[in-house]
Design a protein around this motif. Structure first.
Motif, PDB file in Angstrom:
ATOM      1  N   THR A 273       0.825  -1.213   0.000  1.00  0.00           N
ATOM      2  CA  THR A 273       0.000   0.000   0.000  1.00  0.00           C
ATOM      3  C   THR A 273       0.852   1.253   0.000  1.00  0.00           C
ATOM      4  OG1 THR A 273      -1.792  -1.117   1.188  1.00  0.00           O
ATOM      5  CG2 THR A 273      -1.754   1.294   1.268  1.00  0.00           C
ATOM      6  N   PHE A 274       1.913   1.253   0.786  1.00  0.00           N
ATOM      7  CA  PHE A 274       2.652   2.487   1.044  1.00  0.00           C
ATOM      8  C   PHE A 274       3.981   2.603   0.299  1.00  0.00           C
ATOM      9  CE2 PHE A 274       0.052   2.117   5.021  1.00  0.00           C
ATOM     10  CZ  PHE A 274      -0.760   3.213   4.762  1.00  0.00           C
ATOM     11  N   GLN A 276       5.072   2.279  -3.604  1.00  0.00           N
ATOM     12  CA  GLN A 276       4.456   2.095  -4.908  1.00  0.00           C
ATOM     13  C   GLN A 276       5.466   2.348  -6.027  1.00  0.00           C
ATOM     14  OE1 GLN A 276       0.808   4.331  -5.272  1.00  0.00           O
ATOM     15  NE2 GLN A 276       0.081   3.726  -3.240  1.00  0.00           N
ATOM     16  N   VAL A 289       4.191  13.468  -2.433  1.00  0.00           N
ATOM     17  CA  VAL A 289       4.109  12.666  -1.212  1.00  0.00           C
ATOM     18  C   VAL A 289       4.029  13.520   0.054  1.00  0.00           C
ATOM     19  CG1 VAL A 289       5.261  10.657  -2.222  1.00  0.00           C
ATOM     20  CG2 VAL A 289       6.638  12.445  -1.133  1.00  0.00           C
ATOM     21  N   ALA A 292       1.870  12.425   3.096  1.00  0.00           N
ATOM     22  CA  ALA A 292       1.432  11.045   2.882  1.00  0.00           C
ATOM     23  C   ALA A 292       2.440  10.052   3.445  1.00  0.00           C
ATOM     24  CB  ALA A 292       1.226  10.774   1.394  1.00  0.00           C
ATOM     25  N   THR A 294       3.534   7.585   1.946  1.00  0.00           N
ATOM     26  CA  THR A 294       3.802   6.879   0.701  1.00  0.00           C
ATOM     27  C   THR A 294       5.230   7.093   0.228  1.00  0.00           C
ATOM     28  OG1 THR A 294       1.522   7.432   0.104  1.00  0.00           O
ATOM     29  CG2 THR A 294       2.904   6.455  -1.610  1.00  0.00           C
ATOM     30  N   LEU A 296       7.055   6.785  -3.259  1.00  0.00           N
ATOM     31  CA  LEU A 296       6.859   6.604  -4.694  1.00  0.00           C
ATOM     32  C   LEU A 296       8.216   6.366  -5.348  1.00  0.00           C
ATOM     33  CD1 LEU A 296       4.207   9.323  -5.632  1.00  0.00           C
ATOM     34  CD2 LEU A 296       3.852   6.891  -5.143  1.00  0.00           C
ATOM     35  N   LYS A 319       6.465   9.037   5.986  1.00  0.00           N
ATOM     36  CA  LYS A 319       7.008   7.707   5.714  1.00  0.00           C
ATOM     37  C   LYS A 319       8.426   7.556   6.246  1.00  0.00           C
ATOM     38  CE  LYS A 319       6.887   3.567   4.027  1.00  0.00           C
ATOM     39  NZ  LYS A 319       6.267   2.529   4.886  1.00  0.00           N
ATOM     40  N   VAL A 343      -2.390   7.384   1.887  1.00  0.00           N
ATOM     41  CA  VAL A 343      -1.510   7.393   0.716  1.00  0.00           C
ATOM     42  C   VAL A 343      -1.622   8.709  -0.042  1.00  0.00           C
ATOM     43  CG1 VAL A 343      -1.593   4.895   0.407  1.00  0.00           C
ATOM     44  CG2 VAL A 343      -3.289   6.335  -0.744  1.00  0.00           C
TER      45      VAL A 343
END
Length: 348
Positions: A273-274, A276, A289, A292, A294, A296, A319, A343
């Motif tokens: 999920t986190f 990507q 981001v 978030a 996340t 990427l 993150k 996210v």
């Protein structure tokens, strides 16, 4: 069940981000916030964006005040959180956002940090590949968690799939990172003043001196590196409050195809999920981001140089620090992993 929480270092950037994320977590009650020089002052005076916590007053960071909670977050400068370990022995779950419990090697600690070496705790990067599995499995039921260094986890996540699959050579890694000054904390420092960083990019900790280097080496060895992990690591301070854009390269293993290389990363993160992986030819921006939990990631194969190039963007406070801590907490407690985390970033 509702868990009671205390957050130390609540007036700083990491502590403030932990509080921001915890404030929307349905299973937690923020009961206590602590600090040092700001004791007795309203939390809202130092974290004016945390309107839902305006009723909180900063208390002194002592074992007595931190004890008695279900969960304690230690968002303290490196070398300070270790002193609370024994005193919080009865606390069901303690999460350290500093470096005191990240490294397994005392030799590495002595070389890059110095001072008293504390026992290593379960490392808080759930998606990291470890011995053919994910670190998430080690976090289940954990009672002591070491949240990662933001730069370290970004680089480790970037390259661990290639190491685990044997498609890259970790003995010649080069990572250059554009980073925001919030990663250095909230203490006043001349080199972090707006007049010093606006309109310029400033390298620091050049030549193998950054404290996150042994953490990266440790993570990549755990991912399956058979030989030495050597990394040239250069962070560059840029004028953005939050964010890390890490560009990491490593030599390709003999005979691997472009498809095999991409497959290693798709296999590692396809169900995450986190973390990507972007479509081929696309690369992330730090703006995507912000706020978030996340990471990427974009990947390219440079055949002329015979190297893989991985570009990863994270919000260093989410993150990279607070989000990783809370994600790991959720796993340890048996809660849905994404609880309280998003996210989705903030734009523009």
């Amino acid at each position: 069940m509702t868990y009671s929480v205390a957050v130390s270092g609540a007036s700083g950037y990491a502590g403030g981000e932990i509080l921001r994320l915890l404030a929307s977590h349905p299973d937690l009650e923020i009961r206590t916030v602590t600090a040092h020089s700001t004791v007795g002052q309203p939390l809202i005076a130092h974290q004016p964006h945390l309107r839902s916590l305006a009723h909180q007053t900063l208390q002194d960071t002592t074992p007595e005040i931190l004890a008695g909670h279900d969960i304690v977050f230690l968002a303290l400068p490196h070398g300070q959180s270790g002193q609370y370990t024994e005193a919080l022995g009865d606390t069901p779950l303690v999460i350290d956002a500093g470096a005191d419990h990240r490294l397994t090697s005392q030799e590495s600690w002595d070389a890059f940090y110095g001072g008293h070496f504390h026992e290593p705790w379960t490392y808080g990067v759930p998606e990291l590949l470890v011995g053919g599995a994910k670190q998430r499995e080690r976090l289940v039921g954990a009672t002591r968690i070491a949240a990662p260094g933001c730069n370290a986890s970004t680089v480790s996540l970037s390259l661990a799939p290639g190491v685990a699959a044997g498609v890259i050579d970790p003995s010649d890694i080069v990572s250059v990172l554009a980073v925001g000054p919030s990663g250095a904390g909230k203490s006043l420092k001349t080199n972090l003043l707006a007049s010093e960083i606006l309109g310029t990019a400033n390298p620091y900790a050049v030549g193998g001196t950054h404290r996150h280097i042994p953490e990266i080496q440790q993570a990549l060895k755990d991912a399956g590196a058979a030989g030495p992990v050597r990394i040239s690591f250069t962070p560059v301070l840029v004028p953005m409050a939050r964010g890390i854009l890490a560009t990491s390269t490593a030599p390709l293993a003999d005979g691997v195809s472009d498809a095999q290389i991409r497959e290693a990363w798709e296999t590692a993160y396809g169900d995450e999920t986190f973390v990507q992986l972007l479509p081929a030819g696309q690369f992330p921006r730090t703006a995507d981001v912000v706020g978030a939990n996340t990471a990427l990631m974009g990947i390219a194969v440079d055949r002329a140089a015979n190297r893989v190039v991985v570009v990863t963007a994270v919000d260093n406070l989410v993150k990279g620090t607070a989000g990783a801590a809370i994600q790991s907490m959720n796993i340890a407690l048996g809660l849905p992993e994404a609880t309280g985390l998003s996210v989705n970033g903030v734009a523009p």
